[in-house]
Design a protein around this motif. Structure first.
Motif, PDB file in Angstrom:
ATOM      1  N   TRP A  15       0.969  -1.178   0.175  1.00 60.23           N
ATOM      2  CA  TRP A  15      -0.013  -0.096   0.050  1.00 60.23           C
ATOM      3  C   TRP A  15       0.648   1.227  -0.009  1.00 60.23           C
ATOM      4  O   TRP A  15       0.483   2.386  -0.483  1.00 60.23           O
ATOM      5  N   TRP A  16       2.216   1.241   0.378  1.00 56.81           N
ATOM      6  CA  TRP A  16       2.928   2.389   0.538  1.00 56.81           C
ATOM      7  C   TRP A  16       3.735   2.409  -0.923  1.00 56.81           C
ATOM      8  O   TRP A  16       4.333   3.522  -0.977  1.00 56.81           O
ATOM      9  N   ASN A  17       3.689   1.609  -1.671  1.00 56.56           N
ATOM     10  CA  ASN A  17       4.471   1.806  -3.081  1.00 56.56           C
ATOM     11  C   ASN A  17       3.530   1.093  -4.105  1.00 56.56           C
ATOM     12  O   ASN A  17       4.267   0.396  -4.893  1.00 56.56           O
ATOM     13  N   ILE A  18       2.381   1.436  -4.408  1.00 63.20           N
ATOM     14  CA  ILE A  18       1.532   0.941  -5.343  1.00 63.20           C
ATOM     15  C   ILE A  18       2.340   0.903  -6.723  1.00 63.20           C
ATOM     16  O   ILE A  18       2.130   0.145  -7.620  1.00 63.20           O
ATOM     17  N   GLU A  19       3.047   2.094  -7.059  1.00 65.46           N
ATOM     18  CA  GLU A  19       3.726   2.243  -8.315  1.00 65.46           C
ATOM     19  C   GLU A  19       4.510   0.976  -8.730  1.00 65.46           C
ATOM     20  O   GLU A  19       4.676   0.840  -9.973  1.00 65.46           O
ATOM     21  N   VAL A  20       4.943   0.283  -7.664  1.00 62.86           N
ATOM     22  CA  VAL A  20       5.783  -0.823  -8.191  1.00 62.86           C
ATOM     23  C   VAL A  20       4.933  -1.896  -9.074  1.00 62.86           C
ATOM     24  O   VAL A  20       5.406  -2.703  -9.984  1.00 62.86           O
ATOM     25  N   SER A  21       3.745  -1.786  -8.911  1.00 66.66           N
ATOM     26  CA  SER A  21       2.918  -2.803  -9.499  1.00 66.66           C
ATOM     27  C   SER A  21       2.647  -2.537 -10.856  1.00 66.66           C
ATOM     28  O   SER A  21       2.188  -3.136 -11.872  1.00 66.66           O
ATOM     29  N   GLU A  22       3.047  -1.230 -11.270  1.00 66.09           N
ATOM     30  CA  GLU A  22       2.942  -0.861 -12.789  1.00 66.09           C
ATOM     31  C   GLU A  22       3.859  -1.542 -13.761  1.00 66.09           C
ATOM     32  O   GLU A  22       3.430  -1.523 -15.055  1.00 66.09           O
ATOM     33  N   PRO A  80      -3.210  -1.183 -11.662  1.00 63.49           N
ATOM     34  CA  PRO A  80      -2.469  -0.850 -10.358  1.00 63.49           C
ATOM     35  C   PRO A  80      -3.140  -1.571  -9.109  1.00 63.49           C
ATOM     36  O   PRO A  80      -4.216  -1.696  -8.899  1.00 63.49           O
ATOM     37  N   HIS A  81      -2.320  -1.996  -8.256  1.00 66.24           N
ATOM     38  CA  HIS A  81      -3.041  -2.755  -7.033  1.00 66.24           C
ATOM     39  C   HIS A  81      -1.662  -2.966  -6.171  1.00 66.24           C
ATOM     40  O   HIS A  81      -0.556  -2.497  -6.053  1.00 66.24           O
ATOM     41  N   TRP A  82      -2.190  -3.510  -4.933  1.00 70.78           N
ATOM     42  CA  TRP A  82      -0.998  -3.638  -3.713  1.00 70.78           C
ATOM     43  C   TRP A  82      -1.283  -4.974  -3.393  1.00 70.78           C
ATOM     44  O   TRP A  82      -2.614  -5.598  -3.411  1.00 70.78           O
ATOM     45  N   ILE A 116      -4.711  -9.424  -3.066  1.00 71.15           N
ATOM     46  CA  ILE A 116      -4.464  -8.719  -3.942  1.00 71.15           C
ATOM     47  C   ILE A 116      -5.487  -7.408  -4.098  1.00 71.15           C
ATOM     48  O   ILE A 116      -6.479  -7.936  -4.375  1.00 71.15           O
ATOM     49  N   TRP A 117      -5.144  -6.356  -3.769  1.00 73.68           N
ATOM     50  CA  TRP A 117      -6.363  -4.985  -3.772  1.00 73.68           C
ATOM     51  C   TRP A 117      -6.131  -4.165  -5.086  1.00 73.68           C
ATOM     52  O   TRP A 117      -5.000  -3.657  -5.342  1.00 73.68           O
ATOM     53  N   PRO A 118      -7.016  -4.132  -5.916  1.00 74.02           N
ATOM     54  CA  PRO A 118      -7.177  -3.106  -7.009  1.00 74.02           C
ATOM     55  C   PRO A 118      -6.811  -1.639  -6.209  1.00 74.02           C
ATOM     56  O   PRO A 118      -7.469  -1.317  -5.266  1.00 74.02           O
ATOM     57  N   ALA A 119      -6.198  -0.949  -6.668  1.00 73.09           N
ATOM     58  CA  ALA A 119      -6.085   0.339  -6.195  1.00 73.09           C
ATOM     59  C   ALA A 119      -7.266   1.280  -6.514  1.00 73.09           C
ATOM     60  O   ALA A 119      -7.292   2.363  -5.437  1.00 73.09           O
ATOM     61  N   THR A 120      -8.042   1.054  -7.255  1.00 70.36           N
ATOM     62  CA  THR A 120      -9.412   1.869  -7.409  1.00 70.36           C
ATOM     63  C   THR A 120     -10.122   0.907  -7.766  1.00 70.36           C
ATOM     64  O   THR A 120     -10.100  -0.347  -8.320  1.00 70.36           O
ATOM     65  N   ALA A 121     -11.548   1.105  -7.658  1.00 69.46           N
ATOM     66  CA  ALA A 121     -12.840   0.348  -8.280  1.00 69.46           C
ATOM     67  C   ALA A 121     -12.435   0.103  -9.977  1.00 69.46           C
ATOM     68  O   ALA A 121     -12.102   0.805 -10.610  1.00 69.46           O
TER      69      ALA A 121
END
Length: 661
Positions: free
Chosen positions: A107-114, A133-135, A155-160
């Motif tokens: 959750w602190w570095n979601i950009e890694v998922s990109e 994007p996810h965490w 695995i949590w999507p960053a947005t809906a």
């Protein structure tokens, strides 16, 4: 005892002999748990009417330690067209620990998922063919103690996610706590090698071929599967239909009402009149009584059917400053907290609301969020303690509660605002300006306020205090869920089963909680509904509603955030437009974090300590009130702190570290 590997081989042999797997039978990609991996289109099948529906069996969902199942037919899960739009995407591999997911996004570095090449997890949108994007985290909340080898992978999507959209989940090899590469299940190994059962192999060949288009080789995978989200109509249609039917029946004047009491003495020094009564709303429930069997009555199109009228409680607080000032007061609708009632507007901790109403020119009104109000506690306890088959009770009654709240605003704008005895000056002139409206809710009022704002046709701007969604993200991180979680732990011994129960509930909850309505606030409005602007406030160290839920809403409504905003654990504020402290924005949604000196939130999905709980702080913060007031009146958002909002809790007016909702 038959080993899990032996059992998987036996099941594979049976499938090969008997033919394709029966739709709705266990997936066995994660052989220890019938429900996993989840969500999964294995459970989604075509119907004769040309639609797809979910198709769980009595054995799919966790069965409690006494052998009691959850019935997906009686509980209406099998009427869903797809899966939640913000699911906890869940799998299980034995003996994982935090080192197993070191290289995943958190959750602190979601950009890694990109970066699809380096990310161990792929969440692929099959329409855009882009990584979502996810965490990622391991479950720590579902144990009787905090030590267990059974940690589900989330695995949590960053947005809906988008409605009615197919997504592919692909997990590359992970190492367990012993440093050993986790082996795929025998069934998945067969599918990966191209020798699986015919229908399963065809399905997975399509998944593999789609992944290969973005450079993911099937031989590099530990597990992959796909799922399709629910339709917008299935998620939002019941609320929209009930709202529109009620509005048609009520007209622009709003519902009838009856007054129970009018008090002008013994009130807060800022309040000149307190009005209590009941308003008469169209009802779509089979009973007003909060029993587990309470349901919306639906027609053949799954639209709520009018069942007559019923009376619901409301309260109005009128500041002294506007008692004799024609057209001087707008309408501020308040949303109360968890298991509360409309009476929250008269609690001692509500002084800040009276100050806000006086400073910025509002009459305050409130109704009760039925569904998760104090009157719902016995039914809720029975559902969680006895049979989750009745879980539909919560979203169904909540929909009625939101319709009621929408009706109350119409009433204040209409006939009640013209009442010669209630809201008029000594000369008989209305004090209400019906064009000046706003919404303010905290905790549950911030959560349901997201749904309210998405559905409202009368309110353009709202303050969502300490909000969040989805509930499957919020509850494990909330002290408020402790007692209910303890009951579940008594009934379900396996921690992964308890984790799966969250997903079972979320399937139905989307219809009446933020996950299903986040994007409808502004990005994708509901029918005949204008886009809204919302301002979200949260405090670091909130032990009741995690700030992660507020950020999920903020990303879904394209909110701005000041780059200097208070951070947990050096998080990157991924997905939010960051602005400089001297920038004032207008016509946008925004999110503001507040640091009251509490300890940092846990890195895992457990609640912060209640000793530094900041849940009640932002609403009582003078700076937050100034920011809210300007936002309501002008649509402007400015950094009222001039930088990071850092405050000693002792200096915040009336800030209750352990507020009673």
């Amino acid at each position: 005892m038959v080993s899990l590997v032996g059992l998987s081989i036996f099941l594979f042999f049976c499938n090969a002999v008997l033919g394709d797997m029966v739709p709705g039978s266990c997936d066995d990609l994660v052989p220890e748990y019938c429900m996993l991996p989840f969500p999964n289109d294995h459970w989604r099948v075509p119907r004769d009417d040309g639609t797809y529906r979910l198709n769980f069996t009595i054995d799919t969902f966790p069965i409690d330690d006494n052998g009691l199942p959850i019935d997906p037919v009686a509980g209406k899960w099998n009427e869903l067209h797809g899966f939640p739009v913000m699911p906890a995407i869940t799998a299980y591999f034995p003996r994982l620990d935090e080192s197993s997911i070191d290289s995943c996004a958190h959750w602190w570095n979601i950009e890694v998922s990109e970066n699809m090449d380096s990310s161990p997890i792929i969440l692929l949108d099959t329409v855009t063919m882009k990584q979502v994007p996810h965490w990622v985290e391991l479950d720590h909340a579902s144990f009787k103690e905090q030590v267990s080898e059974k940690r589900g992978l989330l695995i949590w999507p960053a947005t809906a996610l988008d409605f009615n959209r197919r997504y592919i989940v692909a997990i590359k090899p992970l190492r367990n706590r012993d440093g050993v590469v986790v082996s795929p299940s025998p069934l998945f190994q067969q599918l990966r090698d191209g020798v699986g059962v015919a229908s399963r192999q065809t399905k997975h060949n399509d998944i593999f071929e789609t992944l290969e288009k973005v450079g993911v080789n099937r031989k590099d995978l530990l597990l992959t599967w796909d799922f399709t989200t629910n339709t917008k109509t299935d998620v939002t249609g019941r609320l929209v239909s009930a709202r529109d039917d009620a509005r048609k029946r009520l007209g622009t004047d709003g519902p009838d009402y009856r007054i129970a009491s009018v008090e002008t003495e013994g009130l807060n020094e800022l309040i000149g009149k307190q009005i209590k009564g009941q308003f008469r709303m169209p009802t779509y429930l089979n009973t007003r009584n909060p029993t587990p069997s309470s349901r919306l009555v639906l027609d053949e199109h799954s639209e709520p059917v009018f069942q007559g009228y019923d009376w619901y409680d409301f309260e109005v607080m009128v500041p002294k400053a506007f008692m004799d000032s024609p057209g001087a007061a707008g309408i501020l609708q308040y949303g109360h907290g968890l298991f509360g009632t409309y009476k929250e507007v008269e609690y001692g901790s509500s002084d800040y609301m009276y100050e806000d109403a006086t400073d910025y020119g509002y009459v305050i009104c409130a109704s009760t969020w039925i569904g998760l109000s104090s009157q719902d506690v016995p039914a809720m306890a029975e559902i969680i303690g006895r049979d989750l088959t009745d879980f539909q009770y919560i979203p169904d009654r909540t929909i009625q509660g939101v319709v009621n709240a929408l009706g109350l605003m119409t009433m204040l704008k209409g006939k009640f605002g013209q009442d010669p005895e209630m809201l008029t000056t000594t000369d008989g002139l209305p004090i209400i300006n019906p064009e000046k409206t706003a919404y303010f809710g905290n905790s549950e009022g911030g959560i349901f306020g997201t749904v309210y704002m998405a559905a409202s046709q009368d309110v353009k701007r709202g303050l969502l205090g300490v909000p969040g969604g989805p509930y499957s993200l919020l509850l494990p991180r909330s002290l408020d869920f402790g007692a209910e979680f303890d009951i579940m732990k008594l009934r379900y011994n396996d921690p992964v089963d308890r984790l799966n129960l969250m997903q079972v509930m979320q399937l139905l909850w989307d219809r009446a909680e933020p996950a299903g309505f986040m994007k409808a606030v502004s990005r994708d409005p509901l029918p005949d509904t204008q886009p809204k602007e919302v301002l979200l406030h949260y405090g670091l160290g909130d032990a009741q509603v995690t700030w992660l839920g507020a950020q999920a809403i903020a990303r879904s409504v394209d909110a701005v955030q000041y780059a200097s905003s208070a951070k947990e654990n050096g998080e990157s504020f991924f997905g939010l437009e960051l602005i400089a402290d001297d920038v004032v924005v207008t016509g946008r949604s925004g999110i503001q974090g507040w640091d009251y000196g509490s300890a940092q939130a846990p890195l895992v999905n457990t609640p912060p300590s209640d000793e530094g709980d900041t849940h009640g702080c932002p609403r009582n913060d003078d700076r937050a009130q100034v920011q809210m007031g300007a936002f309501f009146l002008t649509g402007q958002i400015s950094n009222v702190c001039g930088g990071t909002c850092v405050t000693d809790p002792a200096t915040v007016n009336h800030c209750d570290a352990k507020p009673t909702e």
